[in-house]
Design a protein around this motif. Structure first.
Motif, PDB file in Angstrom:
ATOM      1  N   ASN A  75       0.769  -1.241   0.000  1.00 50.53           N
ATOM      2  CA  ASN A  75       0.000   0.000   0.000  1.00 50.53           C
ATOM      3  C   ASN A  75       0.801   1.293   0.000  1.00 50.53           C
ATOM      4  O   ASN A  75       0.294   2.320  -0.431  1.00 50.53           O
ATOM      5  CB  ASN A  75      -0.954   0.014   1.204  1.00 50.53           C
ATOM      6  N   ALA A  76       2.038   1.239   0.500  1.00 54.55           N
ATOM      7  CA  ALA A  76       2.806   2.484   0.650  1.00 54.55           C
ATOM      8  C   ALA A  76       3.013   3.152  -0.708  1.00 54.55           C
ATOM      9  O   ALA A  76       3.140   2.489  -1.736  1.00 54.55           O
ATOM     10  CB  ALA A  76       4.142   2.205   1.310  1.00 54.55           C
ATOM     11  N   ARG A  77       3.027   4.450  -0.693  1.00 50.68           N
ATOM     12  CA  ARG A  77       3.308   5.252  -1.894  1.00 50.68           C
ATOM     13  C   ARG A  77       4.724   5.805  -1.879  1.00 50.68           C
ATOM     14  O   ARG A  77       5.201   6.364  -2.851  1.00 50.68           O
ATOM     15  CB  ARG A  77       2.307   6.409  -1.968  1.00 50.68           C
ATOM     16  N   LEU A  78       5.358   5.693  -0.750  1.00 57.41           N
ATOM     17  CA  LEU A  78       6.729   6.167  -0.544  1.00 57.41           C
ATOM     18  C   LEU A  78       7.392   5.161   0.369  1.00 57.41           C
ATOM     19  O   LEU A  78       6.840   4.832   1.413  1.00 57.41           O
ATOM     20  CB  LEU A  78       6.709   7.509   0.199  1.00 57.41           C
ATOM     21  N   ILE A  98       9.583   6.826  -4.286  1.00 54.28           N
ATOM     22  CA  ILE A  98       8.314   6.670  -5.026  1.00 54.28           C
ATOM     23  C   ILE A  98       8.391   5.465  -5.956  1.00 54.28           C
ATOM     24  O   ILE A  98       7.504   4.601  -5.951  1.00 54.28           O
ATOM     25  CB  ILE A  98       8.008   7.931  -5.866  1.00 54.28           C
TER      26      ILE A  98
END
Lengths: 333, 333
Positions: B265-268, B322
């Motif tokens: 789920n992380a975007r970073l 990212i």
């Protein structure tokens, strides 16, 4: 059953609450009442409501608190139906409650009657209208203590006059993060409003949820009190929205999706962590960054300790962390 | 292309590495070589390999390091093909490398030749066999410096004798968490073995990955060195497995699924966080607690800074966070 927390509202305003404090002439305040007097009070209110034969009467239940198990009692606190004080001192007391739990009367809390209307979202006028109708019904049939100069007489002088406490629960993560909320709370305090945590008086802010309510009940009409509260709330909402505009989109997305990923995957989750993560998810959902299958507020309430035990049976904190994680995972996946 | 990190092995042993240090008579050690001498060395090795007309020769490429862009060079370090020292001092140097990168020769590192074989999982004998064949091929065609008493002569006396460094990379999260790994490292140090971080000499342990290797190259046969290393590794594996038996299943599940949820789920995501989470996921996958779509080790390597830039172009650390998050998310969802 739809109630104040069950609908998914993409909005800073979580809920609206109206409370009217009323007392009957000829009876001491609850702190000094005998068991017989509580019994007398209960029966008077019961009769007033149910013999009115109004639509209200048909939708309401009368519940003796002595018949309510502990878990159910404290789950009512978590659903914001009764106060923690009433739950702790409920011997001989009773409540009147509507099927959807939006309308209720605590009998024998600090005052003889505490009429409450709680609705999801911003609905101060609507909630007040409902409370007023119930108030009229009761005042028509009961000898409510009213002084032509002072207004409604109440157990605590801070409620004297209108006996009205109107409040809105706001989700203010950005104002909390920046620390601005404390200076704003100080400012609104100076003009007769208070900013408190989710569970009312003395409670700390939980996961960025704040209750804003009027403090002054004397020398001001109900309409004015409500209009002013609405203005204050609108200003806080505007400030929160302004602050949200400054958010880094990517970092916010990252925070929201991580929170969602954790809730969708954890096998153990404490109440505090759940509330923190749901607060992040609510922010993301309200900003249109993520979509969630269920109202974060509904999960928030249903993940509280007594709400879990009401559904799954009595258990200790460690076991609750498991049931909480399972409940959330099943709902969000 | 399948290589040491691309297969999903549910095992504590991540990889096996064999390295042979060799030098040619008649040339100074690399630290004292001139540009012309590097050139001479390169051509001698090139000729020896490619004129051998063996199956080896057909599968190998000869690459002048001056033609290798910086990003590719440091991504080779991240894939464990060349040493960081070789990447930093690669002017005039060359490498010989097999298509799947499992077999390689650094020409002009600390020694004239550093033959390396790296395989996934535990494969000390197999890797040594391959290295030995390449060694024979080279010794047949080049004038390799060998002393009948000392064995192979090397740039550093610590490699004198067999010139062999055999190592296995182990994933030891439980021995790390309990702190036991440091006393174990001390003990194996006393009997001629070292426990080091993932990227070799002087590198810290990253995400619970440890390289165990022989230290002694003099007065011991290659077979003995390898057999002893295998024994040591097996003991460490047994201790790690024992420690894993004491794990609380639910807490471990919780940890693994949270790690998976974050990676999905992380975007970073920073390199450090990625490595930590993948280590947790590997533990869960190895214990049969979770299934993952991709080898955690593959993601681990492909999420390294230069590996990312090799695939997506040059960029700064923030942008890498990212691309790393995107790459992992797309792989695991």
């Amino acid at each position: 059953m739809s109630n104040w927390y069950s609908e998914n509202r993409e909005n800073i305003v979580v809920s609206t609450r109206i409370r009217l404090a009323r007392n009957l002439s000829g009876l001491p305040f609850p702190s000094r009442m005998t068991a017989e007097q509580f019994s007398e009070l209960n029966e008077k209110v019961k009769e007033a409501i149910f013999e009115s034969n109004t639509p209200f009467a048909k939708s309401m239940s009368f519940i003796y608190m002595d018949s309510v198990p502990e878990i159910e009692k404290y789950s009512m606190v978590e659903r914001h139906i009764i106060s923690p004080e009433f739950a702790a001192n409920s011997k001989g007391r009773a409540i009147v409650i509507s099927e959807d739990e939006s309308v209720s009367i605590m009998i024998g809390e600090e005052d003889h009657l505490r009429i409450q209307v709680i609705l999801g979202g911003m609905g101060l006028e609507e909630a007040y209208d409902i409370a007023e109708r119930l108030d009229y019904l009761l005042c028509d049939r009961l000898n409510v203590a009213f002084d032509s100069e002072l207004g409604f007489l109440t157990g605590c002088p801070t409620n004297l006059g209108t006996g009205l406490r109107a409040s809105v629960m706001l989700h203010l993560p950005m104002l909390e993060n920046s620390g601005e909320i404390s200076s704003l709370a100080d400012s609104v305090g100076k003009i007769g409003f208070t900013v408190r945590g989710m569970y009312g008086e003395g409670s700390k802010a939980t996961a960025s949820f704040y209750q804003v309510s009027n403090q002054i009940t004397l020398g001001i009409s109900e309409k004015n009190a409500i209009d002013n509260l609405k203005l204050i709330a609108m200003q806080l909402i505007e400030k929160e929205n302004k602050a949200r505009e400054t958010l880094n989109k990517l970092k916010t997305e990252d925070m929201c999706f991580r929170a969602l990923g954790t809730l969708q995957n954890a096998r153990l989750i404490s109440g505090n962590e759940m509330m923190k993560l749901l607060s992040g998810i609510k922010l993301g959902a309200d900003m249109g960054i993520i979509k969630v299958k269920e109202s974060p507020i509904k999960l928030f309430i249903e993940g509280q300790p007594y709400m879990l035990m009401r559904k799954f049976g009595e258990m200790g904190p460690d076991e609750r962390d498991i049931y909480r994680a399972n409940m959330i995972r099943e709902t969000l996946n």
